[in-house]
Scaffold this active site. Structure first.
Site, short mmCIF file in Angstrom:
data_model
loop_
_atom_site.label_atom_id
_atom_site.label_comp_id
_atom_site.label_asym_id
_atom_site.label_seq_id
_atom_site.Cartn_x
_atom_site.Cartn_y
_atom_site.Cartn_z
N GLU A 26 17.28 40.59 28.13
CA GLU A 26 18.10 41.70 27.62
C GLU A 26 17.24 42.78 26.95
OE1 GLU A 26 19.84 41.64 23.77
OE2 GLU A 26 19.71 39.45 23.61
N LYS A 87 23.35 50.95 22.07
CA LYS A 87 23.68 49.53 22.24
C LYS A 87 24.90 49.44 23.17
CE LYS A 87 25.26 45.52 19.61
NZ LYS A 87 25.68 45.05 18.29
N SER A 141 32.06 38.64 18.87
CA SER A 141 31.23 39.32 19.86
C SER A 141 31.83 39.21 21.27
CB SER A 141 29.83 38.71 19.87
OG SER A 141 29.07 39.29 20.90
N ALA A 142 31.71 40.31 22.02
CA ALA A 142 32.11 40.32 23.43
C ALA A 142 31.24 39.35 24.25
CB ALA A 142 32.02 41.73 23.99
N LYS A 160 22.70 32.47 15.23
CA LYS A 160 22.24 32.70 13.85
C LYS A 160 23.35 32.40 12.87
CE LYS A 160 18.93 36.34 13.52
NZ LYS A 160 18.77 36.85 14.86
N1 PSU Z 1 21.64 37.80 17.86
C1 PSU Z 1 20.34 37.76 17.57
N2 PSU Z 1 19.51 38.77 17.98
C2 PSU Z 1 20.00 39.82 18.70
C3 PSU Z 1 21.38 39.85 19.03
C4 PSU Z 1 22.16 38.81 18.58
O1 PSU Z 1 19.91 36.82 16.94
O2 PSU Z 1 19.23 40.74 19.07
C5 PSU Z 1 21.93 40.97 19.87
C6 PSU Z 1 22.19 40.50 21.30
O3 PSU Z 1 21.93 41.57 22.20
C7 PSU Z 1 23.69 40.19 21.31
C8 PSU Z 1 24.18 41.28 20.39
O4 PSU Z 1 24.28 40.25 22.57
O5 PSU Z 1 23.20 41.36 19.36
C9 PSU Z 1 25.54 40.93 19.81
O6 PSU Z 1 26.06 42.05 19.18
P1 PSU Z 1 27.60 42.03 18.72
O7 PSU Z 1 27.65 41.01 17.63
O8 PSU Z 1 27.84 43.44 18.26
O9 PSU Z 1 28.39 41.68 19.94
MN MN Z 2 31.01 42.58 16.63
#
Ligand code: PSU
Ligand code: MN
Length: 306
Positions: A26, A87, A141-142, A160
């Site tokens: 990614e 993003k 998250s999606a 995490k």
């Molecule tokens: N968790 C991590 N490092 C990251 C991400 C998540 O430990 O870099 C990034 C990944 O690209 C993941 C995104 O898909 O954050 C999730 O963002 P959101 O919670 O806005 O969906």
């Molecule tokens: Mn979110």
């Protein structure tokens, strides 16, 4: 039709045509997950680890509105340095493409684009999930919905603890997404190998995992898998140190009213700041380890699909 939007790097195209192992990567981790220049150094090293383990790397991102499968070194540097890389998750893809912008792909959108190209394995750091207090904020998250629908195996170091790991597992269970431990019974929690939560299934080799994945998809059980690969012991961060840092980061995000897609990058940057960079080193090392296991998995899967 797809060609109208998708550019697959020659080396990746050849490997896919020959049904050889390819591992997707990614770009949100590059543009929004780590600071420059460590982000670029890490992204390039991850690619070389994948090669050493017998697969072809395909870093995914959107550049000038083109969906790129396999970024060049210059493009990786661009993603790591440029300030205006958006993003990009599932909902964002059509607009980033239509406007001709640069987009850093999250786990969700990387899965989508990998799948369009025919790539089955993806290595990253950690997945997004159900945030703490999601009962009130609805911040889920999606990535989790994507895991429910798109046929890509995601090798990660678990989730995490900026997230509510228990709720994340409940969500994945509802959606029928297998959570597998690679040589472990416990889901790793990114900076630490232990989270206190059990995985659904433990596998002890890439071959065993590849077989189960092929069966899943042969049976039409669409969707991805979470493969939890623990951070190597020598790079683990002390459990209390990291949890205190995370607690503080979550509190600050709340106080500042951080919302939506800004939440995850904010928490990642805060945790890094609080731990004085210790978390960044652990983050890098666990990504390397995931790249290795993803390559081995991709090699085994490519044998089964030959
Ligand atoms: N968790 C991590 N490092 C990251 C991400 C998540 O430990 O870099 C990034 C990944 O690209 C993941 C995104 O898909 O954050 C999730 O963002 P959101 O919670 O806005 O969906
Ligand atoms: Mn979110």
């Amino acid at each position: 039709m797809l060609r109208e939007y998708l550019d697959i790097k020659e080396e990746v195209k050849v490997a896919l045509e020959k049904k050889e192992a390819v591992v997707a990567l990614e770009s949100t981790i590059i543009s929004h997950g780590m600071p420059y220049p460590k982000n670029v150094e890490t992204a390039l090293k991850v690619e070389s680890i994948i090669r050493e383990n017998g697969a072809v790397p395909a870093t995914i991102g959107i550049i000038g509105g083109r969906l790129k499968v396999g970024l060049t070194e210059d493009e990786i540097i661009h993603m790591g340095k440029a300030e205006n890389v958006v993003k990009t998750s599932r909902r964002d893809i059509p607009f980033i493409v239509a406007k001709g912008l640069d987009g850093a792909t999250t786990v969700a959108s990387t899965m989508i684009i990998a799948n369009l190209a025919g790539i089955r394995v993806f290595a990253t750091g950690g997945i997004g999930g159900v945030h703490r207090k999601a009962q009130e904020t609805f911040d889920i998250s999606a990535d989790l919905e994507e895991l429910a629908r798109t046929n890509v195996a995601v090798v990660c170091a678990g989730a995490k603890s900026i997230l509510d790991i228990g709720l994340t597992l409940e969500y994945l269970e509802t959606k029928g997404v297998p959570v597998v431990g690679y040589k472990t019974d416990e889901l790793p929690a990114f900076y630490t190998s232990r989270s206190g939560f059990k995985v659904d299934y433990r596998v002890d080799s890439a071959e065993e995992l590849a077989r189960a994945i092929k069966i899943k998809w042969d049976l039409g059980l669409n969707g991805g898998l979470v493969v939890g690969n623990p951070i190597p012991k020598e790079y683990e961060i002390d459990y209390n140190t990291i949890n205190e840092a995370i607690e503080r980061a979550v509190r600050e995000a709340e106080e500042k009213g951080i919302k939506g897609k800004e939440t995850t990058p904010f928490l990642l940057a805060k945790v890094k700041e609080i731990t004085g960079g210790e978390s960044l080193e652990a983050n890098i090392q666990l990504v390397y380890n995931n790249a290795k296991v993803a390559s081995q998995l991709s090699v085994e899967l490519s044998k089964l699909y030959k």
